[in-house]
Design an enzyme around this catalytic site. Structure first.
Site, PDB file in Angstrom:
ATOM      1  N   ASP A 185      52.547  43.496  42.964  1.00 33.88           N
ATOM      2  CA  ASP A 185      51.990  42.148  43.106  1.00 33.88           C
ATOM      3  C   ASP A 185      51.432  41.738  41.754  1.00 33.88           C
ATOM      4  OD1 ASP A 185      50.769  39.791  43.791  1.00 33.88           O
ATOM      5  OD2 ASP A 185      49.347  40.663  45.197  1.00 33.88           O
ATOM      6  N   TRP A 214      46.769  52.060  42.391  1.00 31.07           N
ATOM      7  CA  TRP A 214      47.178  52.302  43.758  1.00 31.07           C
ATOM      8  C   TRP A 214      48.620  52.818  43.764  1.00 31.07           C
ATOM      9  CZ3 TRP A 214      50.648  49.735  47.140  1.00 31.07           C
ATOM     10  CH2 TRP A 214      51.298  48.622  46.592  1.00 31.07           C
ATOM     11  N   ASP A 239      47.732  48.272  36.531  1.00 31.06           N
ATOM     12  CA  ASP A 239      47.577  46.999  35.856  1.00 31.06           C
ATOM     13  C   ASP A 239      47.327  47.242  34.369  1.00 31.06           C
ATOM     14  OD1 ASP A 239      47.934  45.576  38.145  1.00 31.06           O
ATOM     15  OD2 ASP A 239      45.826  45.112  38.480  1.00 31.06           O
ATOM     16  N   ASN A 279      47.503  46.206  47.159  1.00 31.43           N
ATOM     17  CA  ASN A 279      47.812  45.556  45.880  1.00 31.43           C
ATOM     18  C   ASN A 279      47.051  44.259  45.669  1.00 31.43           C
ATOM     19  OD1 ASN A 279      49.128  43.507  47.257  1.00 31.43           O
ATOM     20  ND2 ASN A 279      51.196  44.182  46.759  1.00 31.43           N
TER      21      ASN A 279
END
Lengths: 404, 191, 404, 191
Positions: free
Chosen positions: B82, B107, B126, B154
């Protein structure tokens, strides 16, 4: 081209071999700049902040980007080792304490290396790209302040400190002049030139006679630099060359980009020509760019029939006219796919023409790349961001050793 | 056009734009053959406000064992991603763009590699510290779980443990193979 | 409707009278909120910051907006006198010192009135809207922290200070419960409830038994509030009612939104139905909303044929199904023009349904307004900003005196 | 289509979208009649990236002496504006949206009111302190002068003398009538 090879190629040599675990935490590095690379300013309308995006014009690869605050300015060291971004932010987003500062980036990793604090609340917030410049001696960075009293801040990049602020009443923007000077445009059509010594101390300033008439025909502030000269384009379509090699600017004879005797077209001729009959004028934001090696001036031009004559100086261009500034004549015309609001030319022997274009049918903005010699459209970049406010190339000096 | 025509037209246009493999025919074919779920890409997984990466020049890993275009939302590793794909932003499917810092806290998802039909554990990290790259937005949520199961979610901004939480883009790093069919060790879940 | 009348109407009564000079420096004020007003969160992808925009759903008038930082949260006082926005910013834009704070706005001028500092680096940055809530006693504001250890911050709005931070290992998000409590969802499917006393001091906490099975069928965290109860929708399409009127939550019997026995459609039936044959599931971001007066639950639903069954919980809805939560039955279906990612319902007797929609042909996002009773599409808002991440209505309590 | 067809089509479509009065026919009619410059709106005065206000519901001043739609870039007072129109943002043509602060320092333009054919001096003030409204972007530059004539320039960010320089939107306030045909007292300039 990136320094780090993609690990993916290495993890599995046979097609059906299970993929091996990859390394976490890696960031890419960037190779030495190439002449066809450019930064562009992606401006976010929602908060008037910007990002500088670095791309390779040969394949529209996205190489890196730099965050920046309100109305940022960018300068690049002549050896391309560092990039300087002047920014303005607020502690709480839109409110709280204001911060004005220069962020220094290394051009291998584009991470913020240093932070130079500027006097708060002075830095000019406007679209013009002439608000910051390196001096001929690239140890010093000059920044234009507007609040609305005007002044010039000098930053010592060696010691990473703000040195001084010099008031310059009635004079605006910055054009590097001579070894350690900046010239500024004043409201009466003259230039004020500040000279600094090798320590960055103000050594003198002088104001010349007007070299153009801002009442009759103002010049656009976005000047093209070709060699040691600045070329200013006027609203009506004349060029004002200014030799900035020495300690004070030397003003050359203006010459015309357009035939001033062309009459407005009648409606039949206008209709048959697609509105292109009749007089043309320069217009746009970053509307002029120069190529030093070829002594060429590139200018965005449009037919005044399209604009109705109003706001011509900012009206986007339908064509790019290319002039030989030594012979003062038009060499060729590059027809754009739509219209262009800003342009720039790469500094090498096989130059690319970068255009912030607008497609007329869809009104979509786009980043278009043309062959600056043949005028051929080569490619475009998609998903460039919000709005392209102009281009910032690497200095020609960075490639001096590599050029033919 | 009838509403069915319109629907077929819409769907096939969308699918054709996004992927050649997972089209309407594939989906119907799947139904005919009774095969297991071939993922059809979510309709309007992103609005037009979101840059889809459709016209971004493709790339490859160069490894037949890792097939697909890492700049496409369809790439197998992105099954639970995402965000902006770092591979469109100066990084790659597993590395951050220059100057951005990969978050050490993350995650985990499980995606099936079409080359070897194995399930791999993917770490979705990220990259942080710079403004968003604003290209190739991709929001797939396969097997994603809610925020009260944070290691499978996410929608958390995973720039944690980095100097700045400014979000730049996301990578999908292979960290191992999953046990059995599903990384969680449980039944196959098509969430 | 705005308080200040437009001066323009006054300056010239006769058509040909010269326009009189107007007053400089005026800013509009906003009237007392009406039930059809709503805030929406406009989220800027380039920097993950947001703006809350206030509109009137009756005529899609843009009334005001509030700036906000990264992943903001919004809460509104029950009497609609104040609005609270929790924000996160950095001193230098993307870097420098991090600030976490709550900005307090007065609802007549929407200027920042107060600034409440939060413990830095704790506030959860994520999309869920359940990260902040007023307690039943609206003097206290609870904020969920994630770093990734979880905790709850309590803010005293009377004294405008952050009071305390309570660790809540393994539990997440916030659902107002009872007079001064919050319940949280824990990873095993249970709820943890914190109770505060009238001074905001933690008075007790207790963790119940699991009320759903997160391995078999997780519930979505975006719960609809109807009266004193929360309604959670599960991935598979069941509803879990939680009575939050008392000091601890009371878990009702789950019931089904969908017929779990519907089989997947064959391809002929799928094709003939436009893909709508076969099972449906709930999905979306703000996918559920409630109307207290009518005891109605609104849920975004889509056919699983469209999604292939994957990522269903976030897949946008093609229809809004409306349920009577007292009788546990479906009342009606509202067909959307395209698909919807978020929805909300106004709290009045003639409710509007707000939908963040995506038009299937163009993939354009839009803000659509439907009649929540008839399902009729009424109007849409253009130029809403970047991306709508959800809606925040004024509390029904604000209009209690005005309702029939 | 020939290129001329295409051009006519483009121009008339654009003009039709933006204004009914200032169309191609008006422009050609003007040429036929030899009338003085009727402003044709700049082609692509804003890219698609810029919200044009085209679909924002119109409003009026209610005063026949002040004609037009203050939410349209065509409104007579906006002849020199550059920014979001506050009238689309919770403010009006002469007032800021709630919570935004009008900058006391500004630049001045001169626009002709079609109702009385008089030239009015317009103060273009920025409203400041909140993020941009991001609606009804309008960039007209008639009679605008460069930054070295700052009181006639619209590329300066005029949030000066306000607590924050965050830019919200712009207003166009009537502050008086101009002497003669041109507010600057000089010849008519169609810059």
């Amino acid at each position: 081209m990136r320094v780090a090879a993609t690990l993916l190629c290495l993890v599995a040599s046979a097609a059906q071999a299970e993929l091996a675990p990859e390394t976490l935490g890696r960031s890419e590095r960037v190779a030495r700049p190439e002449p066809h690379w450019t930064f562009y300013l992606d401006f976010q309308l929602a908060n008037f902040q910007g990002r500088y995006v670095l791309i390779d014009g040969d394949d529209v690869e996205y190489l890196a980007h730099l965050s920046a605050g309100q109305f940022p300015s960018l300068a690049i060291a002549p050896d391309a080792s560092e990039v300087y971004v002047a920014e303005t932010t607020y502690a709480y987003g839109s409110r709280g304490e204001r911060h004005d500062f220069v962020t220094v980036y290394d051009t291998t990793d584009y991470a913020a290396q240093d932070h130079i604090t500027l006097p708060t609340g002075r830095r000019a917030l406007m679209a013009s790209r002439q608000r910051m410049t390196l001096l001929g001696d690239p140890r010093f960075l000059a920044i234009y302040n507007y609040r609305p009293a005007t002044s010039v801040s000098l930053v010592d990049l060696k010691s990473r400190v703000h040195l001084s602020e010099t008031p310059v009443p009635g004079c605006h923007l910055l054009y590097a002049t001579g070894p350690r000077g900046v010239s500024m445009l004043c409201g009466d059509g003259s230039m004020l030139t500040l000279r600094f010594d090798e320590h960055g101390v103000l050594a003198g300033q002088e104001r010349g006679e007007p070299f153009f008439d801002p009442d009759a025909d103002p010049i656009k502030t976005n000047a093209a630099r070709i060699g040691q000269s600045w070329y200013f384009v006027s609203y009506a379509g004349d060029v004002y060359p200014v030799d900035a090699a020495g300690e004070r600017p030397v003003f050359g004879e203006p010459w015309a980009l357009v035939d001033h005797d062309v009459e407005e077209a009648g409606w039949i001729r206008a209709l048959l020509s697609g509105g292109k009959a009749g007089p043309w004028k320069p217009g746009g934001m970053q509307l002029a760019a120069g190529h030093t090696g070829r002594k060429e001036l590139y200018v965005l031009m449009h037919p005044t029939f399209w604009s109705g004559g109003l706001g011509d100086h900012d009206f986007p261009g339908a064509e790019v006219w290319v002039f030989d500034v030594a012979r003062r004549e038009r060499l060729r015309v590059i027809e754009l796919r739509g219209v262009g609001t800003s342009l720039n030319v790469s500094p090498d022997a096989e130059p690319l023409l970068f255009v912030a274009g607008v497609e007329l049918d869809t009104e979509e903005q786009g980043l278009e790349i043309y062959d600056a010699q043949s005028g051929e459209f080569l490619r475009e970049m998609h998903e460039y961001g919000d709005a392209i406010l102009g281009f910032r190339p690497f200095p020609a000096a960075a490639f001096a050793g590599e050029q033919r | 056009m009838t509403s069915i025509d319109r629907w077929v037209d819409r769907l096939s246009r969308r699918v054709a734009e996004r992927t050649s493999r997972r089209g309407l025919l594939g989906r119907l074919g799947k139904l005919l053959l009774g095969a297991a779920a071939l993922p059809l890409l979510p309709v309007a997984r992103a609005g037009a406000a979101f840059p889809s990466g459709r016209d971004v020049p493709p790339t490859t890993t160069g490894n037949p064992g890792d097939p697909g275009n890492p700049r496409s939302c369809d790439y197998w590793r992105y099954c639970g991603i995402d965000g902006f794909l770092c591979s469109c932003c100066g990084g790659s499917a597993s590395s951050c763009p220059p100057g951005a810092v990969m978050s050490p806290i993350t995650w985990i998802g499980t995606c099936e590699n079409p080359a070897d039909r194995k399930h791999y554990i993917i770490s979705y990290n990220d990259c942080c510290g710079k403004q968003g790259c604003n290209r190739c937005f991709c929001n797939r949520n396969e097997r994603e779980e809610p925020e009260y199961r944070p290691q499978k979610n996410n929608e958390i901004h995973w720039c944690l443990g980095t100097p700045s939480t400014a979000y730049t883009c996301s990578v999908a790093v292979v960290v191992g193979t999953a046990l059995g069919e599903d990384g969680a060790g449980g039944a196959q879940r098509n969430w």
